[in-house]
Design an enzyme around this catalytic site. Structure first.
Site, PDB file in Angstrom:
ATOM      1  N   GLU A  90      25.245 -15.175 -34.227  1.00  0.00           N
ATOM      2  CA  GLU A  90      23.972 -14.960 -34.960  1.00  0.00           C
ATOM      3  C   GLU A  90      23.850 -16.229 -36.054  1.00  0.00           C
ATOM      4  O   GLU A  90      24.949 -16.898 -36.551  1.00  0.00           O
ATOM      5  CB  GLU A  90      24.105 -13.994 -35.996  1.00  0.00           C
ATOM      6  N   CYS A 104      22.662 -20.184 -42.447  1.00  0.00           N
ATOM      7  CA  CYS A 104      23.695 -19.399 -42.666  1.00  0.00           C
ATOM      8  C   CYS A 104      24.391 -19.270 -41.027  1.00  0.00           C
ATOM      9  O   CYS A 104      23.740 -18.727 -40.348  1.00  0.00           O
ATOM     10  CB  CYS A 104      23.536 -18.095 -43.054  1.00  0.00           C
ATOM     11  N   CYS A 111      35.253 -10.762 -35.394  1.00  0.00           N
ATOM     12  CA  CYS A 111      36.003 -11.011 -36.438  1.00  0.00           C
ATOM     13  C   CYS A 111      37.047 -10.104 -35.943  1.00  0.00           C
ATOM     14  O   CYS A 111      37.034  -9.069 -36.077  1.00  0.00           O
ATOM     15  CB  CYS A 111      35.379 -11.071 -37.631  1.00  0.00           C
ATOM     16  N   CYS A 115      37.494  -6.084 -41.804  1.00  0.00           N
ATOM     17  CA  CYS A 115      36.854  -5.489 -43.344  1.00  0.00           C
ATOM     18  C   CYS A 115      35.827  -4.092 -43.023  1.00  0.00           C
ATOM     19  O   CYS A 115      34.950  -4.484 -42.334  1.00  0.00           O
ATOM     20  CB  CYS A 115      36.016  -6.652 -43.973  1.00  0.00           C
ATOM     21  N   CYS A 118      32.056  -4.131 -42.910  1.00  0.00           N
ATOM     22  CA  CYS A 118      31.050  -5.437 -42.157  1.00  0.00           C
ATOM     23  C   CYS A 118      30.814  -5.252 -40.901  1.00  0.00           C
ATOM     24  O   CYS A 118      31.721  -4.630 -40.088  1.00  0.00           O
ATOM     25  CB  CYS A 118      32.159  -6.689 -42.427  1.00  0.00           C
ATOM     26  N   CYS A 333      25.443  -9.705 -42.232  1.00  0.00           N
ATOM     27  CA  CYS A 333      26.367 -10.431 -41.341  1.00  0.00           C
ATOM     28  C   CYS A 333      26.699  -9.627 -39.946  1.00  0.00           C
ATOM     29  O   CYS A 333      27.216  -8.519 -40.188  1.00  0.00           O
ATOM     30  CB  CYS A 333      27.651 -10.566 -41.924  1.00  0.00           C
TER      31      CYS A 333
HETATM   32  N1  SAH Z   1      34.588 -13.985 -43.321  1.00  0.00           N
HETATM   33  C1  SAH Z   1      34.003 -14.560 -43.971  1.00  0.00           C
HETATM   34  C2  SAH Z   1      32.670 -15.028 -44.149  1.00  0.00           C
HETATM   35  C3  SAH Z   1      31.571 -14.246 -43.238  1.00  0.00           C
HETATM   36  S1  SAH Z   1      31.291 -12.657 -44.003  1.00  0.00           S
HETATM   37  C4  SAH Z   1      34.191 -13.837 -45.462  1.00  0.00           C
HETATM   38  O1  SAH Z   1      34.365 -12.563 -45.278  1.00  0.00           O
HETATM   39  O2  SAH Z   1      33.936 -14.208 -46.672  1.00  0.00           O
HETATM   40  C5  SAH Z   1      30.054 -13.371 -45.300  1.00  0.00           C
HETATM   41  C6  SAH Z   1      29.898 -12.638 -46.594  1.00  0.00           C
HETATM   42  O3  SAH Z   1      29.161 -11.248 -46.312  1.00  0.00           O
HETATM   43  C7  SAH Z   1      31.324 -12.184 -46.968  1.00  0.00           C
HETATM   44  O4  SAH Z   1      31.286 -12.088 -48.475  1.00  0.00           O
HETATM   45  C8  SAH Z   1      31.296 -10.538 -46.723  1.00  0.00           C
HETATM   46  O5  SAH Z   1      32.283  -9.786 -47.344  1.00  0.00           O
HETATM   47  C9  SAH Z   1      29.993 -10.070 -46.690  1.00  0.00           C
HETATM   48  N2  SAH Z   1      29.469  -8.801 -46.160  1.00  0.00           N
HETATM   49  C10 SAH Z   1      29.877  -8.454 -44.800  1.00  0.00           C
HETATM   50  N3  SAH Z   1      29.164  -7.358 -44.837  1.00  0.00           N
HETATM   51  C11 SAH Z   1      28.511  -7.039 -45.904  1.00  0.00           C
HETATM   52  C12 SAH Z   1      27.751  -5.992 -45.859  1.00  0.00           C
HETATM   53  N4  SAH Z   1      27.572  -4.913 -45.079  1.00  0.00           N
HETATM   54  N5  SAH Z   1      26.863  -5.917 -46.973  1.00  0.00           N
HETATM   55  C13 SAH Z   1      27.087  -6.912 -47.918  1.00  0.00           C
HETATM   56  N6  SAH Z   1      27.984  -8.145 -47.822  1.00  0.00           N
HETATM   57  C14 SAH Z   1      28.791  -8.082 -46.868  1.00  0.00           C
HETATM   58 FE1  SF4 Z   2      35.325 -10.990 -40.944  1.00  0.00          FE
HETATM   59 FE2  SF4 Z   2      33.298  -9.546 -41.846  1.00  0.00          FE
HETATM   60 FE3  SF4 Z   2      35.495  -9.524 -43.231  1.00  0.00          FE
HETATM   61 FE4  SF4 Z   2      34.104 -11.650 -42.994  1.00  0.00          FE
HETATM   62  S1  SF4 Z   2      33.584  -9.770 -43.970  1.00  0.00           S
HETATM   63  S2  SF4 Z   2      36.159 -11.334 -42.757  1.00  0.00           S
HETATM   64  S3  SF4 Z   2      33.150 -11.655 -41.178  1.00  0.00           S
HETATM   65  S4  SF4 Z   2      35.162  -8.711 -40.950  1.00  0.00           S
END
Ligand code: SAH
Ligand code: SF4
Length: 357
Positions: A90, A104, A111, A115, A118, A333
């Site tokens: 994306e 972005c 990944c 997390c 996410c 994301c």
């Molecule tokens: N992997 C990197 C960058 C990609 S994620 C990271 O984790 O920083 C980009 C941002 O989106 C991160 O701050 C992540 O924690 C946040 N993010 C992921 N899923 C999300 C969600 N469902 N709602 C809000 N923020 C989210």
């Molecule tokens: Fe990976 Fe999503 Fe965690 Fe960023 S927030 S490190 S994209 S799993």
């Protein structure tokens, strides 16, 4: 076939010399690629038709194929690209009122960081992207804006994937954004979940790029439950690396805080975070959680967030609540891909399917 975005000007000059072309042609092509930013040889109208054809037979103009795109009511454009091996990634273009145009972009297909909230983490890891695959996402938006008389001003590596897990390609792509697209380091942001050795290494690159760190929790036990990476590098180690980055670069660190109702938006959490960050050159970006299928949390409400910001202020820590752009088009994301794979796209927004998924 070779990707034209993978070769240097010197290599292109060599190829054209071997074809018996005049010396100025390589520079001309370079201008079409990186100044006029066309993404198709046919559009390079100052070249003889035969040369355009020969180029098209020899090089691909990039490796990204648009699979689908959605435009949100707020102007956000979200694209899903298909890579040569059919992986889907994306990229999002976000227009802001002050003429900023921010792309972005993704650094990996999927990944590995897991997390829990996410959508990308919920998919798991497929593979790293190459520097070109990262760079081209921004290039396509730059090209689109160019055609509308506008310019891409900012790039954030906040799409799918963990940029520092794919360190070399990420740094190579950033250098190309700076040199080939003319985007200043200060207008580029890398977001990391907290890979400590890479944060330190990045501090030593001598780039003035903004570092965003996904914090989301201010105690180790709770952060580890949301972001498994915290079990490997805890908050102490992470904050020490952030301090190092701020010291080396003089740049203010951005901390990301995905606000989850009742989970990390309470006064107690605000005090913990305030204590953790007091005295550090930083800013907290609070982004209400974008709910995903695999996680039950809900976004915080604005009353809780105003109280949260107020408490942070008493520690001298600045914060902003950011409304996620393109919320109506799964612009979180990994969410467009997740929705498309399930065959249930987000609510409004225009859906333009350009290829069979
Ligand atoms: N992997 C990197 C960058 C990609 S994620 C990271 O984790 O920083 C980009 C941002 O989106 C991160 O701050 C992540 O924690 C946040 N993010 C992921 N899923 C999300 C969600 N469902 N709602 C809000 N923020 C989210
Ligand atoms: Fe990976 Fe999503 Fe965690 Fe960023 S927030 S490190 S994209 S799993």
């Amino acid at each position: 076939m070779k990707n034209i975005y993978d070769i240097t000007l010197a290599e292109l000059q060599d190829t054209l010399a071997a074809w018996g072309e005049a010396g100025f042609r390589a520079k001309q092509i370079w201008q079409w690629l990186y100044e006029r930013r066309v993404t198709d040889f046919a559009a390079m109208t100052s070249l003889p038709a035969a040369l355009r054809q020969r180029l098209a037979g020899h090089f691909t103009c990039g490796v990204l194929r648009l699979a689908t795109e959605q435009r949100s009511h707020d102007g956000t454009l979200k694209r899903l690209y298909r890579l040569e091996d059919d992986q889907l990634i994306e990229a999002v273009l976000m227009p802001y009122d002050d003429h900023r145009r921010t792309a972005c972009i993704s650094s990996q297909a999927g990944c590995a960081m897991g997390c829990v909230f996410c959508a990308t983490g919920q998919m798991g890891f497929a593979r790293h992207l190459s520097a070109s695959e990262i760079f081209e996402q921004a290039l396509h938006f730059a090209s689109l804006l160019e055609a509308e008389g506008e310019r891409l001003s900012n790039v954030v590596l906040m799409g799918m994937g963990e940029p520092f897990h794919n360190y070399d390609a990420t740094v190579a792509a950033i250098k190309r954004l700076m040199h080939d697209l003319g985007i200043g380091a200060r207008h580029i942001t890398v977001s990391t979940v907290g890979l400590v050795p890479q944060i330190r290494r990045f501090a030593d690159e001598g780039l003035q790029v903004t570092l965003a760190v996904s914090l989301h929790k201010a105690t180790d036990a709770e952060r580890s439950a949301l972001l498994p990476v915290n079990k490997r590098w805890n908050l102490d180690e992470l904050l020490a690396a952030c301090r190092y980055y701020a010291d080396q670069t003089g740049r203010r660190i951005s901390f990301e805080w995905a606000a989850i109702a009742g989970q990390n938006d309470t006064p107690q959490e605000a005090h913990q975070l305030g204590n953790l960050l007091a005295g550090l050159l930083c800013h907290v970006n609070i982004i209400p959680l974008n709910p995903t299928g695999g996680y039950a949390g809900q976004p915080s409400d604005l009353t809780a967030l105003n109280r949260f910001m107020h408490i942070l202020g008493t520690y001298g820590v600045s914060a902003t609540v950011r409304v996620r752009r393109g919320i109506d088009i799964d612009a979180g994301c990994g969410q467009l891909k997740a929705a498309v794979l399930k065959g249930q796209r987000g609510q409004p927004g225009t859906v333009i399917p350009l290829a069979e998924l």
